[in-house]
Design a protein around this motif. Structure first.
Motif: not given
Length: 152
Positions: A75-96
């Motif tokens: 279960v992940l608490p965040s994802i890029p929104r949207p996926i790709g270069p337009a991601n606007a979620d500054a809190g997303y990181s692929p490190l968990w």
């Protein structure tokens, strides 16, 4: 230098997509690196001890909820929104940092599909959460109808 005839060709590799849950929806990620040597061997990943450096005080690292026997998808608490270069979620990181989720004796296991569901199950006494010092690199590559180019 690698010589090629004609136009340069794009290299392509295939990595297994893994499923995770995010806010009740299945998302897909790839798993490439982990800070724990034993888990790296078990899962065929790059052992990268330096990933644990992101756990220094003051470094915000989100939790990924992992079931130790793979009873269900993580279960992940965040994802890029949207996926790709337009991601606007500054809190997303692929490190968990991994938080292990174990069902308590007497609890009836059921699928937990969001961070809220995991925390509610803990509050009800159904699961025990154990924060580890294991950091993984799990980039989300497909979710909510969008994907990185080449992801099938």
């Amino acid at each position: 230098m690698l010589a090629t005839s004609g136009a340069a060709r794009a290299a392509e590799i295939t990595l297994p997509l893994k499923e995770a849950w995010f806010e009740g929806q299945v998302v897909h990620y790839i798993s490439t690196d982990i800070s724990d040597a034993g888990m790296a061997r078990k899962n065929g990943l790059n052992h990268v001890p330096a990933l644990a450096e992101v756990l220094k005080p003051g470094m915000p690292v989100e939790r990924a909820y992992k079931f130790p026997n793979d009873e269900q998808a993580a279960v992940l608490p965040s994802i890029p929104r949207p996926i790709g270069p337009a991601n606007a979620d500054a809190g997303y990181s692929p490190l968990w940092v991994l938080v292990m989720v174990r069902w308590k004796p007497g609890a009836t296991p059921h699928t937990l599909t969001s961070e809220e569901a995991v925390l509610a199950a803990e509050e009800k006494g159904e699961v025990e959460l154990t924060r580890t010092r294991v950091v993984v690199n799990w980039p989300v590559v497909r979710a909510q109808g969008s994907a990185l180019p080449g992801v099938r």
